[in-house]
Design a protein around this motif. Sequence first.
Motif, mmCIF file in Angstrom:
data_model
loop_
_atom_site.group_PDB
_atom_site.id
_atom_site.type_symbol
_atom_site.label_atom_id
_atom_site.label_comp_id
_atom_site.label_asym_id
_atom_site.label_seq_id
_atom_site.Cartn_x
_atom_site.Cartn_y
_atom_site.Cartn_z
ATOM 1 N N LEU A 126 -4.882 -4.736 0.866
ATOM 2 C CA LEU A 126 -5.821 -3.603 0.835
ATOM 3 C C LEU A 126 -6.666 -3.643 -0.434
ATOM 4 C CD1 LEU A 126 -3.797 -0.531 2.164
ATOM 5 C CD2 LEU A 126 -5.696 -1.682 3.285
ATOM 6 N N LYS A 127 -6.037 -3.944 -1.550
ATOM 7 C CA LYS A 127 -6.787 -3.993 -2.806
ATOM 8 C C LYS A 127 -7.862 -5.070 -2.753
ATOM 9 C CE LYS A 127 -6.099 -4.105 -7.817
ATOM 10 N NZ LYS A 127 -5.100 -4.205 -8.924
ATOM 11 N N ALA A 128 -7.569 -6.184 -2.047
ATOM 12 C CA ALA A 128 -8.532 -7.281 -1.975
ATOM 13 C C ALA A 128 -9.685 -6.974 -1.033
ATOM 14 C CB ALA A 128 -7.824 -8.559 -1.531
ATOM 15 N N PHE A 129 -9.381 -6.380 0.133
ATOM 16 C CA PHE A 129 -10.397 -6.238 1.180
ATOM 17 C C PHE A 129 -10.878 -4.810 1.391
ATOM 18 C CE2 PHE A 129 -7.984 -10.063 2.502
ATOM 19 C CZ PHE A 129 -9.014 -10.980 2.349
ATOM 20 N N PHE A 130 -10.015 -3.833 1.088
ATOM 21 C CA PHE A 130 -10.388 -2.421 1.244
ATOM 22 C C PHE A 130 -9.933 -1.659 0.005
ATOM 23 C CE2 PHE A 130 -9.849 -4.072 5.547
ATOM 24 C CZ PHE A 130 -11.050 -3.693 6.143
ATOM 25 N N PRO A 131 -10.522 -1.975 -1.145
ATOM 26 C CA PRO A 131 -10.053 -1.340 -2.387
ATOM 27 C C PRO A 131 -10.169 0.175 -2.361
ATOM 28 C CG PRO A 131 -12.157 -2.480 -2.709
ATOM 29 C CD PRO A 131 -11.635 -2.898 -1.371
ATOM 30 N N GLU A 132 -11.087 0.691 -1.538
ATOM 31 C CA GLU A 132 -11.227 2.146 -1.450
ATOM 32 C C GLU A 132 -10.021 2.817 -0.813
ATOM 33 O OE1 GLU A 132 -13.635 0.424 2.082
ATOM 34 O OE2 GLU A 132 -12.818 -0.198 0.145
ATOM 35 N N LEU A 133 -9.133 2.023 -0.174
ATOM 36 C CA LEU A 133 -7.920 2.569 0.442
ATOM 37 C C LEU A 133 -6.672 2.256 -0.367
ATOM 38 C CD1 LEU A 133 -8.545 1.643 4.207
ATOM 39 C CD2 LEU A 133 -8.959 3.837 3.078
ATOM 40 N N SER A 134 -6.821 1.573 -1.491
ATOM 41 C CA SER A 134 -5.649 1.109 -2.240
ATOM 42 C C SER A 134 -4.903 2.244 -2.937
ATOM 43 C CB SER A 134 -6.056 0.055 -3.271
ATOM 44 O OG SER A 134 -6.984 0.595 -4.207
ATOM 45 N N SER A 135 -5.494 3.424 -2.978
ATOM 46 C CA SER A 135 -4.808 4.554 -3.621
ATOM 47 C C SER A 135 -3.755 5.196 -2.725
ATOM 48 C CB SER A 135 -5.824 5.621 -4.039
ATOM 49 O OG SER A 135 -6.493 6.143 -2.898
ATOM 50 N N PHE A 136 -3.756 4.884 -1.437
ATOM 51 C CA PHE A 136 -2.752 5.472 -0.539
ATOM 52 C C PHE A 136 -1.375 4.920 -0.882
ATOM 53 C CE2 PHE A 136 -6.547 6.458 1.792
ATOM 54 C CZ PHE A 136 -6.255 7.652 2.442
ATOM 55 N N GLN A 137 -0.432 5.826 -1.135
ATOM 56 C CA GLN A 137 0.882 5.421 -1.625
ATOM 57 C C GLN A 137 1.736 4.746 -0.557
ATOM 58 O OE1 GLN A 137 2.002 5.693 -4.927
ATOM 59 N NE2 GLN A 137 -0.223 5.964 -5.058
ATOM 60 N N GLN A 138 1.677 5.231 0.676
ATOM 61 C CA GLN A 138 2.453 4.658 1.774
ATOM 62 C C GLN A 138 1.523 4.300 2.931
ATOM 63 O OE1 GLN A 138 4.128 7.447 0.266
ATOM 64 N NE2 GLN A 138 5.768 6.231 -0.637
ATOM 65 N N PRO A 139 0.735 3.239 2.784
ATOM 66 C CA PRO A 139 -0.218 2.889 3.847
ATOM 67 C C PRO A 139 0.457 2.515 5.161
ATOM 68 C CG PRO A 139 -0.070 1.127 2.218
ATOM 69 C CD PRO A 139 0.653 2.302 1.648
ATOM 70 N N LEU A 140 1.735 2.144 5.102
ATOM 71 C CA LEU A 140 2.464 1.791 6.319
ATOM 72 C C LEU A 140 3.326 2.932 6.834
ATOM 73 C CD1 LEU A 140 3.647 -1.845 5.484
ATOM 74 C CD2 LEU A 140 1.460 -1.069 6.404
ATOM 75 N N GLY A 141 3.252 4.081 6.191
ATOM 76 C CA GLY A 141 4.076 5.214 6.598
ATOM 77 C C GLY A 141 3.712 5.717 7.990
ATOM 78 N N GLY A 142 4.732 6.089 8.759
ATOM 79 C CA GLY A 142 4.517 6.524 10.136
ATOM 80 C C GLY A 142 4.399 8.024 10.317
ATOM 81 N N ILE A 143 4.427 8.783 9.228
ATOM 82 C CA ILE A 143 4.286 10.236 9.328
ATOM 83 C C ILE A 143 2.807 10.568 9.161
ATOM 84 C CG2 ILE A 143 4.986 12.468 8.383
ATOM 85 C CD1 ILE A 143 7.466 11.110 7.260
#
Length: 456
Positions: A126-143
């Motif tokens: 995410l940091k490499a390709f979508f740095p604007e989303l790198s602040s999400f703490q649990q990008p794989l979280g299912g909640i």
Amino acid sequence: MLSVVIPILNEADTIADVVRFARRNPLVDEVLVIDDGSTDESASLALAAGAQVFTSSMLGKGVSMHDGLMLARNDYVAFLDGDLRGLDETLLDQLYAPLQDGADFVKARFGRSGGRVTELTAKPLLKAFFPELSSFQQPLGGIVAGRRDFLLGLDIEDGYGVDIGLLIDTHLAGARIVEVNVGQIEHDPQPLANLARMATEVSRVIFDRAEQAGRYDIATLRAAAEEERQLSAEIEQLAARVRLSSKLALFDMDGTLLEGRFALELARATGREAALLRHLDQPQADAATRSSAIAAVFKGVPQSEFIRVAKTMPLRSGAAQTLIELKKRGYTVGVVSDSYFIAAEVVRRRVFAHFGLGHIMQFEQRQATGQLRINPFFQASHGCQLHPVCKRNVLSHLENIAGQRFEQVLVVGDGDNDLCLLRAAHSGFAIGERSPALRAAAKAHLSDLPALLDLC
């Protein structure tokens, strides 16, 4: 009001508590549990706790989430995992509030660091390709929660890549995303083998979205992903992925689990029926030659069309329920097909089998090359003495993987190409009317697949 969707697979220890947690919230007027073919008591426990319980249309968390979206009655839908513990009673309120304020998608963050796949795979990519989303703490979280109409407009991934796919797709759609802190949450840890598959899927989804967004030329990565897909059909990969029990159940695909033949349906869908019919059921050709000639008919067909046909062909009545019950009885269940691995893998997920085997159609740039690689599972010097390429050889390889002969082997098929494997089984069953020879050799002829359960 809020619909809560909970995809599950063998969550008997926790699912009842998660359902009761959701039902306690006055915002919630329906709890939908989508069962991915559990072999424990998860489904009955969820039902007893007050959920509506449905069987997923195909194995895979993303498929279960999409099924839940289709079933939900409300405009807003929240997703919970079935293995959660220690949930804050305000969690659903925290997910719901931003939706009322105009958010399209809400993602929870919670009081622990991300898991190994999150930290080692998802966040660096995410940091490499979508740095604007790198602040999400649990990008794989299912909640997560969202507007039902918005989520239904997204291309929801089938499997482990669903959560990262939803996050990126929502962002690329220009929707409003809100992250909320829901406190401490406990999850059951994933086995290492599952983490490896998850990392592969997550990587593929991020690279795919990066290409769609014009952020990466993925031709080389696609070739690597295709190689990975082909390797998953190999003997060593199955040995590492599937734990074989002492009881084995093997099912043919065409005419047995599916109503009809995959190659014929694919040919009809792509305008190649006349060309295909020249090669089908040619007794003068050996299996490998005939299979290679049929594969050439499909040169240029998109990979997505193979998958679409495999997903949409009708299953025989009771197919999934029969295989789930066999799993509950301790069988390792496999799909063994002379057709293509890409189709067998989809069908095995639709019927919740442990593994699927077929020959490997080659793809380049997501289009079939028309070149076929015979799966090594179908070749063995110590297996079938009549045919160099035969389903009987699959059993020999599985016995080698298990390190011993199976206590019980049952086989179900519908054609002459199942005959050698059926004769090698402890119990062989014929279904359909295609092969008088198979019916003569079988222990019994099945009127339908659920009838098998009374005979084994």
